[in-house]
Motif scaffolding. Structure first.
Motif, PDB file in Angstrom:
ATOM      1  N   ALA A   1      35.194 -40.181  63.426  1.00  0.00           N
ATOM      2  CA  ALA A   1      34.970 -40.955  62.206  1.00  0.00           C
ATOM      3  C   ALA A   1      33.575 -40.668  61.652  1.00  0.00           C
ATOM      4  O   ALA A   1      32.602 -40.578  62.383  1.00  0.00           O
ATOM      5  CB  ALA A   1      35.126 -42.444  62.490  1.00  0.00           C
ATOM      6  N   ARG A   2      33.498 -40.566  60.337  1.00  0.00           N
ATOM      7  CA  ARG A   2      32.226 -40.259  59.677  1.00  0.00           C
ATOM      8  C   ARG A   2      31.567 -41.529  59.159  1.00  0.00           C
ATOM      9  O   ARG A   2      32.220 -42.402  58.594  1.00  0.00           O
ATOM     10  CB  ARG A   2      32.434 -39.305  58.502  1.00  0.00           C
ATOM     11  N   SER A   3      30.241 -41.582  59.285  1.00  0.00           N
ATOM     12  CA  SER A   3      29.481 -42.754  58.858  1.00  0.00           C
ATOM     13  C   SER A   3      28.567 -42.416  57.700  1.00  0.00           C
ATOM     14  O   SER A   3      28.239 -41.254  57.464  1.00  0.00           O
ATOM     15  CB  SER A   3      28.644 -43.278  60.025  1.00  0.00           C
ATOM     16  N   GLY A   4      28.165 -43.458  56.975  1.00  0.00           N
ATOM     17  CA  GLY A   4      27.211 -43.304  55.889  1.00  0.00           C
ATOM     18  C   GLY A   4      26.169 -44.400  55.936  1.00  0.00           C
ATOM     19  O   GLY A   4      26.407 -45.474  56.494  1.00  0.00           O
ATOM     20  N   LEU A   5      24.999 -44.094  55.362  1.00  0.00           N
ATOM     21  CA  LEU A   5      23.938 -45.096  55.227  1.00  0.00           C
ATOM     22  C   LEU A   5      23.636 -45.218  53.741  1.00  0.00           C
ATOM     23  O   LEU A   5      23.285 -44.231  53.087  1.00  0.00           O
ATOM     24  CB  LEU A   5      22.690 -44.667  56.005  1.00  0.00           C
ATOM     25  N   LEU A   6      23.787 -46.421  53.210  1.00  0.00           N
ATOM     26  CA  LEU A   6      23.697 -46.655  51.768  1.00  0.00           C
ATOM     27  C   LEU A   6      22.375 -47.347  51.438  1.00  0.00           C
ATOM     28  O   LEU A   6      22.069 -48.406  51.990  1.00  0.00           O
ATOM     29  CB  LEU A   6      24.886 -47.519  51.332  1.00  0.00           C
TER      30      LEU A   6
END
Lengths: 255, 255
Positions: free
Chosen positions: A117-122
């Motif tokens: 699973a890929r994560s992001g930081l917003l």
């Protein structure tokens, strides 16, 4: 015995800037991302358009060493393909949302990555920060241990802390294994250290350094502790022996 | 039984910028220092003089919330009163000097502080970095896990990473203890959760949701796991019961 599971290659978090205002901050973001090995930057509706000359100047060449930056119209589209996104903000909302430290957030990113699973930081815009709707769309709030009376970081600094925390949480074999101690300059053996100390003690005895003489043992222990603490190389021991020799040479003659 | 030793108040590291070139970087340094609670900045021979208008603009008011900045003519004077100084640099010198990670360096700063010793972190000028003589005057090299092909951080970013690592290594009671879960909005009790699930199961039974009926047990376990994972508050449980009621209200009548 069961086979060890194959270690999946760790998927990096994507950095997402929502409505950044200053091109300089986008460039500084790219530079510090690349410093810590992060390659994927997304931008949502940058105020001053894209590409941006000020951004390029501040990036110090980072953009050429990353994936092409992708620009999105809204947050939903920018995070659509990611499985886990954390809102990075110092402003804790009155919202039922877990609040994570950088270390915990990085653990969750690694854990997600183990399942592909890929994560992001917003990150929000400089002046106003993320909207409540944007925070709600995320899985948690990543916040830094800032001073409560001066909590607002520069945007690129905020990305820098996350990028560092990411890199610091990955295994980088051998980075801190005293690289300066090269194979061609090995540490002294215990025998080399002992021989130097014997040499030193002998010269100090001749110089009548130890008085009363029964202090010699403790004094030499102290010196041994000092030199051992310095973890000298074989070459440094040779230098020290030269120093002892030079200092003691001809000493008796001038008396 | 011996008394516990009194815990000494932790002494912060001093940040020392050697010959910084751009006023902007000094201001950005001050801002991120203050974000992470560091109060003492020293500058050695700033290129553009001191005070500096660009520096003030970038600091966002940080200078007013710190100790007065002190300016020194050379490195020896700037570090003279400190007991332990680390050179922060990405360039590993061919030098017998320990190379420390941020975590290890912060441990050493805390350890020194326990004995009343003050530490400093020395950063070099933007273009050239610290001289070998400056690195030699330090007790170790603090280096970050940067990408080897793009290792040069912006000066204020480098200070920011150290300031974060410092703050992250100190105990800040309760920071990550889910501050958003206020006392006036407590988590649901297990009884409240169970009652909501019973309500849901009852309505699902009436709606003939479970077929074959023996699937009910596993299905309800799955739903219980889902709702437990969400760690709902008592208020959220009340909301969910309202949702169940609203969805099921009058359902039979339209059949």
């Amino acid at each position: 015995m069961a086979e060890e599971p194959t270690k999946t290659k760790t998927l990096q978090p994507v950095i997402i800037l929502s409505q950044p205002q200053m091109g300089e901050n986008i460039g500084a973001t790219a530079r510090v991302m690349r410093n810590f090995g992060l390659l994927e930057l997304r931008i949502i509706s940058p105020r001053d358009g894209w590409p941006n000359a000020k951004s390029t100047a501040m990036a110090a060449g980072a953009f050429n060493l990353m994936k092409p930056v992708r620009v999105f119209e809204d947050t939903a589209t920018a995070i659509a393909d990611l499985q886990q996104v954390f809102a990075v903000t110092a402003r804790l909302r009155d919202m039922e949302k877990p609040v994570l430290s950088p270390d915990t957030a990085m653990e969750k990113i690694h854990a997600a990555s183990n399942f592909g699973a890929r994560s992001g930081l917003l990150f929000g815009p400089e002046a106003s920060g993320l909207s409540n709707a944007e925070v709600t769309a995320c899985d948690g709030i990543l916040t830094y241990p800032v001073a409560s009376d001066f909590a607002s970081l520069n945007l690129a600094q905020a990305v820098g802390v996350a990028a560092f925390a990411w890199r610091n949480s990955t295994d980088i074999p051998g980075l801190y294994v005293d690289q300066n101690r090269a194979a061609d300059n090995p540490l002294a053996t215990k025998q080399e250290l002992a021989a130097m100390l014997e040499h030193l003690e002998e010269e100090l005895l001749q110089a009548k350094f130890f008085h009363p003489p029964e202090k010699a043992l403790v004094m030499m222990q102290n010196l041994q502790n000092l030199f051992a603490r310095a973890e000298p190389t074989a070459q440094e021991i040779r230098t020290l022996r030269g120093v002892i020799k030079a200092l003691s040479h001809g000493r008796g003659k001038n008396k």
